[in-house]
Design a protein around this motif. Structure first.
Motif, PDB file in Angstrom:
ATOM      1  N   ILE A   1       0.835  -1.204   0.000  1.00  0.00           N
ATOM      2  CA  ILE A   1       0.000   0.000   0.000  1.00  0.00           C
ATOM      3  C   ILE A   1       0.871   1.255   0.000  1.00  0.00           C
ATOM      4  CG2 ILE A   1      -1.560   1.381   1.437  1.00  0.00           C
ATOM      5  CD1 ILE A   1      -2.904  -1.312   2.230  1.00  0.00           C
ATOM      6  N   LEU A   2       1.885   1.277   0.858  1.00  0.00           N
ATOM      7  CA  LEU A   2       2.712   2.478   0.996  1.00  0.00           C
ATOM      8  C   LEU A   2       3.740   2.649  -0.124  1.00  0.00           C
ATOM      9  CD1 LEU A   2       3.429   2.415   4.844  1.00  0.00           C
ATOM     10  CD2 LEU A   2       1.847   3.916   3.597  1.00  0.00           C
TER      11      LEU A   2
ATOM     12  N   GLY B   1       4.174   0.154  -3.020  1.00  0.00           N
ATOM     13  CA  GLY B   1       3.951  -0.559  -4.267  1.00  0.00           C
ATOM     14  C   GLY B   1       4.830  -1.784  -4.447  1.00  0.00           C
ATOM     15  N   LYS B   2       5.481  -2.213  -3.366  1.00  0.00           N
ATOM     16  CA  LYS B   2       6.347  -3.398  -3.392  1.00  0.00           C
ATOM     17  C   LYS B   2       6.112  -4.202  -2.121  1.00  0.00           C
ATOM     18  CE  LYS B   2      10.400  -1.533  -5.791  1.00  0.00           C
ATOM     19  NZ  LYS B   2      11.842  -1.334  -5.660  1.00  0.00           N
ATOM     20  N   GLY B   3       6.340  -5.510  -2.219  1.00  0.00           N
ATOM     21  CA  GLY B   3       6.222  -6.367  -1.053  1.00  0.00           C
ATOM     22  C   GLY B   3       7.367  -6.158  -0.071  1.00  0.00           C
ATOM     23  N   CYS B   4       7.215  -6.684   1.138  1.00  0.00           N
ATOM     24  CA  CYS B   4       8.225  -6.466   2.172  1.00  0.00           C
ATOM     25  C   CYS B   4       9.567  -7.124   1.836  1.00  0.00           C
ATOM     26  CB  CYS B   4       7.720  -6.912   3.541  1.00  0.00           C
ATOM     27  SG  CYS B   4       7.239  -8.631   3.680  1.00  0.00           S
ATOM     28  N   VAL B   5       9.571  -8.250   1.165  1.00  0.00           N
ATOM     29  CA  VAL B   5      10.848  -8.882   0.799  1.00  0.00           C
ATOM     30  C   VAL B   5      11.555  -8.062  -0.276  1.00  0.00           C
ATOM     31  CG1 VAL B   5      11.916 -10.929  -0.238  1.00  0.00           C
ATOM     32  CG2 VAL B   5      10.188 -11.194   1.553  1.00  0.00           C
ATOM     33  N   ASP B   6      10.805  -7.533  -1.229  1.00  0.00           N
ATOM     34  CA  ASP B   6      11.421  -6.668  -2.237  1.00  0.00           C
ATOM     35  C   ASP B   6      12.032  -5.423  -1.588  1.00  0.00           C
ATOM     36  OD1 ASP B   6      11.007  -8.246  -4.509  1.00  0.00           O
ATOM     37  OD2 ASP B   6       8.971  -7.472  -4.763  1.00  0.00           O
ATOM     38  N   LEU B   7      11.339  -4.859  -0.609  1.00  0.00           N
ATOM     39  CA  LEU B   7      11.894  -3.703   0.101  1.00  0.00           C
ATOM     40  C   LEU B   7      13.129  -4.100   0.904  1.00  0.00           C
ATOM     41  CD1 LEU B   7       8.707  -1.797   1.344  1.00  0.00           C
ATOM     42  CD2 LEU B   7      10.182  -1.247  -0.598  1.00  0.00           C
TER      43      LEU B   7
END
Length: 125
Positions: free
Chosen positions: A34-35, A37-43
């Motif tokens: 939501i914040l 546009g990427k999943g937590c693993v990608d971040l």
């Protein structure tokens, strides 16, 4: 980093989190998407400062909570899989204090460790 390597890392993190804190992975991942546009693993792999900021917002700026989540639910499962558990505290500290250094260290680990990806191809950054 190539897509197969990302999928392996995501699978390791997701399985670990689901077994230790059911629902947390989904909540974190949804918030990240939501914040940012990427999943937590990608971040975690690409923009750890955004993941850190997201976790701090989720946990009311509690660095203790973020430290626990990053160490026990994100970093430990990966390092255990890669056979490098002795680097936990160093990685967590750099994640919290210098996310760019954290990313560089993580990328180095991925390139050095053949178990970081169950694929035969190189790890692209």
């Amino acid at each position: 980093m190539n897509r197969p390597a990302r999928l392996v890392i995501e699978s390791i993190v997701k399985q670990s989190m689901q077994s230790k804190a059911p629902g947390l992975y989904e909540a974190m991942d949804l918030r990240c998407r939501i914040l940012h546009g990427k999943g937590c693993v990608d971040l975690l792999l690409d923009e750890p400062v955004k993941l850190k900021d997201t976790l701090l917002k989720m946990y009311g700026d509690s660095t203790l909570s973020v430290h626990f989540i990053v160490k026990h639910l994100l970093i430990r499962p990966l390092l255990t899989e890669w056979g490098a558990p002795g680097l936990e505290e160093e990685l967590v500290t750099s994640f919290l204090s210098d996310p760019r250094k954290f990313r560089e260290t993580l990328v180095s680990l991925l390139q050095l460790n053949p178990r970081s990806s169950r694929t035969n191809g190189p790890v692209n950054t």
